[in-house]
Enzyme design. Sequence first.
Site, PDB file in Angstrom:
ATOM      1  N   CYS A   1       1.060   5.338   3.150  1.00 45.93           N
ATOM      2  CA  CYS A   1       1.811   5.887   4.299  1.00 45.93           C
ATOM      3  C   CYS A   1       3.310   5.683   4.107  1.00 45.93           C
ATOM      4  O   CYS A   1       3.899   4.791   4.731  1.00 45.93           O
ATOM      5  CB  CYS A   1       1.381   5.199   5.590  1.00 45.93           C
ATOM      6  SG  CYS A   1      -0.303   5.543   6.075  1.00 45.93           S
TER       7      CYS A   1
ATOM      8  N   CYS B   1       0.355  23.806   2.369  1.00 51.48           N
ATOM      9  CA  CYS B   1       0.430  22.346   2.426  1.00 51.48           C
ATOM     10  C   CYS B   1       1.478  21.817   1.451  1.00 51.48           C
ATOM     11  O   CYS B   1       1.567  20.610   1.239  1.00 51.48           O
ATOM     12  CB  CYS B   1      -0.938  21.724   2.162  1.00 51.48           C
ATOM     13  SG  CYS B   1      -1.681  22.228   0.614  1.00 51.48           S
TER      14      CYS B   1
ATOM     15  N   CYS C   1       0.849  -1.203   0.000  1.00 51.92           N
ATOM     16  CA  CYS C   1       0.000   0.000   0.000  1.00 51.92           C
ATOM     17  C   CYS C   1       0.883   1.251   0.000  1.00 51.92           C
ATOM     18  O   CYS C   1       1.826   1.361   0.786  1.00 51.92           O
ATOM     19  CB  CYS C   1      -0.903  -0.002   1.237  1.00 51.92           C
ATOM     20  SG  CYS C   1      -1.875   1.510   1.399  1.00 51.92           S
TER      21      CYS C   1
ATOM     22  N   GLN D   1     -10.132  19.115   6.529  1.00 47.35           N
ATOM     23  CA  GLN D   1      -8.797  18.636   6.913  1.00 47.35           C
ATOM     24  C   GLN D   1      -8.845  17.122   7.155  1.00 47.35           C
ATOM     25  O   GLN D   1      -9.885  16.510   6.979  1.00 47.35           O
ATOM     26  CB  GLN D   1      -8.316  19.386   8.164  1.00 47.35           C
ATOM     27  CG  GLN D   1      -8.307  20.903   8.026  1.00 47.35           C
ATOM     28  CD  GLN D   1      -7.280  21.419   7.020  1.00 47.35           C
ATOM     29  OE1 GLN D   1      -6.424  20.678   6.557  1.00 47.35           O
ATOM     30  NE2 GLN D   1      -7.388  22.686   6.650  1.00 47.35           N
TER      31      GLN D   1
ATOM     32  N   CYS E   1      -6.942  -0.428   7.490  1.00 41.77           N
ATOM     33  CA  CYS E   1      -6.062   0.740   7.349  1.00 41.77           C
ATOM     34  C   CYS E   1      -5.880   1.418   8.708  1.00 41.77           C
ATOM     35  O   CYS E   1      -6.854   1.774   9.376  1.00 41.77           O
ATOM     36  CB  CYS E   1      -6.696   1.715   6.355  1.00 41.77           C
ATOM     37  SG  CYS E   1      -5.894   3.324   6.314  1.00 41.77           S
TER      38      CYS E   1
ATOM     39  N   GLU F   1     -14.309  31.805  -1.290  1.00 39.76           N
ATOM     40  CA  GLU F   1     -14.164  30.391  -1.661  1.00 39.76           C
ATOM     41  C   GLU F   1     -14.784  30.210  -3.042  1.00 39.76           C
ATOM     42  O   GLU F   1     -15.785  30.840  -3.369  1.00 39.76           O
ATOM     43  CB  GLU F   1     -14.867  29.543  -0.595  1.00 39.76           C
ATOM     44  CG  GLU F   1     -15.111  28.097  -0.944  1.00 39.76           C
ATOM     45  CD  GLU F   1     -13.842  27.284  -1.188  1.00 39.76           C
ATOM     46  OE1 GLU F   1     -12.877  27.381  -0.414  1.00 39.76           O
ATOM     47  OE2 GLU F   1     -13.823  26.538  -2.191  1.00 39.76           O
TER      48      GLU F   1
HETATM   49  C1  SAM Z   1      -6.612  23.797   1.549  1.00 37.78           C
HETATM   50  S1  SAM Z   1      -8.329  24.146   1.378  1.00 37.78           S
HETATM   51  C2  SAM Z   1      -8.589  25.151   2.806  1.00 37.78           C
HETATM   52  C3  SAM Z   1      -9.989  25.200   3.327  1.00 37.78           C
HETATM   53  C4  SAM Z   1     -10.203  25.795   4.700  1.00 37.78           C
HETATM   54  N1  SAM Z   1      -9.336  26.900   5.000  1.00 37.78           N
HETATM   55  C5  SAM Z   1     -10.120  24.742   5.775  1.00 37.78           C
HETATM   56  O1  SAM Z   1      -9.220  24.826   6.622  1.00 37.78           O
HETATM   57  O2  SAM Z   1     -10.956  23.828   5.807  1.00 37.78           O
HETATM   58  C6  SAM Z   1      -8.324  25.242   0.021  1.00 37.78           C
HETATM   59  C7  SAM Z   1      -9.699  25.742  -0.387  1.00 37.78           C
HETATM   60  O3  SAM Z   1      -9.527  26.732  -1.388  1.00 37.78           O
HETATM   61  C8  SAM Z   1     -10.496  26.563  -2.411  1.00 37.78           C
HETATM   62  N2  SAM Z   1      -9.896  27.193  -3.616  1.00 37.78           N
HETATM   63  C9  SAM Z   1      -8.940  26.682  -4.424  1.00 37.78           C
HETATM   64  N3  SAM Z   1      -8.568  27.576  -5.348  1.00 37.78           N
HETATM   65  C10 SAM Z   1      -9.314  28.698  -5.116  1.00 37.78           C
HETATM   66  C11 SAM Z   1      -9.357  29.977  -5.727  1.00 37.78           C
HETATM   67  N4  SAM Z   1      -8.577  30.270  -6.772  1.00 37.78           N
HETATM   68  N5  SAM Z   1     -10.206  30.901  -5.236  1.00 37.78           N
HETATM   69  C12 SAM Z   1     -11.005  30.597  -4.177  1.00 37.78           C
HETATM   70  N6  SAM Z   1     -10.989  29.392  -3.547  1.00 37.78           N
HETATM   71  C13 SAM Z   1     -10.157  28.445  -4.004  1.00 37.78           C
HETATM   72  C14 SAM Z   1     -10.750  25.070  -2.472  1.00 37.78           C
HETATM   73  O4  SAM Z   1     -12.033  24.784  -2.995  1.00 37.78           O
HETATM   74  C15 SAM Z   1     -10.619  24.688  -0.982  1.00 37.78           C
HETATM   75  O5  SAM Z   1     -11.870  24.761  -0.342  1.00 37.78           O
END
Ligand code: SAM
Length: 405
Positions: free
Chosen positions: A87, A360, A84, A241, A161, A294
């Site tokens: 991980c 990330c 797998c 997350q 898992c 968003e």
């Molecule tokens: C890493 S996630 C973070 C979500 C949130 N901060 C959390 O902690 O749950 C990134 C988010 O950005 C959105 N996203 C990606 N590209 C974007 C853009 N260009 N403009 C607005 N939102 C975007 C994705 O749909 C996703 O929900």
Amino acid sequence: VNDNEAGQGSDPVAVSERMAAGGDAIAQLDDGRVLFVEGALPGEVVSVEITERHASWARARAVSVARPSPDRIQPPCPRHHEGCGGCPWQHVEADAQVGLKQEIVDAALRRAGHRGDVERLPARRIPAFGYRTTMRVAAASDGRLGLRRRHEHSVVPAAGCMVAHPRVEELIGRSRLPGASGAILRVGLSGGERLVVALGHVAAGWSVPEDVRVVGAGERGWVHESVGGLRWRVSGRSFFQSGPAGADALVDVVREAAADALGPGATLVDAFAGVGVLGGVLAASTGCRLVAIESHPEAVADAAVNLAPLDAQVVQDDVARWPPRLADAVVADPSRRGLGRRVAANLAGTGAGRLVLVGCDPAAFARDAVLLEAEGYRLRAVALVDLFPQTTHIEAVGRFDRVAR
Ligand SMILES: C[S@@+](CC[C@H](N)C(=O)[O-])C[C@H]1O[C@@H](n2cnc3c(N)ncnc32)[C@H](O)[C@@H]1O
């Protein structure tokens, strides 16, 4: 390392130095090329099989370890031994994983040309196993769910898992989705709901445990989760997350980095807001006004419900196109690509005195730090939040102050 291309004689031996962002150890070939060694740790002497050769670098796999690192352990999960690929750091002791991730973030900042002094805050940890309440899995031809085999497209059925929460793990073991390419599995520990978002076309004969809602194309379903003491609706395709423990850890770090810049009457911009968790917890605890941006329609709909009790505006837009408005603080949590030049300039256009960047991908995080500094911000502190133990996934939180107009 002597790269014996013909493969004659014994395997070449590599002495690894440090970890690369992708989770491989870095060694050097005799001719000066960088060698990325999968399955090795810093300081180890390992025999390797070279798997890829390029002009300035090569890739190898550790086949045996002549001098092991004190941080090396026996991978505990039976699925790992079956191949797998979920991980890749199970052979690394849990504390050492966090130290290696911190070193990778430091190295990424140096490589991106970041020169200033940065305080390194204590890393945040979550339980090393059983933490995932959302998992994207693949479906084998017989419909069993699992994860891709290391370096291969085939699927290792992942019943048992060890990083999945027990209620997700049971879902993996008992579900059959013949014909589907995979699924997003999501459990709401707070609401008790379980959801399967089937990907691709599901053939007849599918089955899931009785309580589970299956969401197909064009359909919508959600679970409820508790994070930062608040309740959150999270739809099947909205970002969340690794689980509530990870979300809580991240919320704590972001709150510590931003709360002193906020209060009643202040404005917070939560860019890349998802279902609104980071900005929502900050708005609820400081009494500030919130603008959540968003682009994903399901996440926008969730954020509108979740943030309704607060003084909040949810904007469905691409952050790169959003016309900036004045704010006191910004929280930005982009996807792996990071902010990039245009979004960094847009966020700086808010004039916010405090900016908190959640990254990330260490290389993108470091590039963004340099871009934000060119926009008048200074990176003061960085904290690692280990949201995905056993994997090479890295989450870093940076606190920036505005130092120039
Ligand atoms: C890493 S996630 C973070 C979500 C949130 N901060 C959390 O902690 O749950 C990134 C988010 O950005 C959105 N996203 C990606 N590209 C974007 C853009 N260009 N403009 C607005 N939102 C975007 C994705 O749909 C996703 O929900």
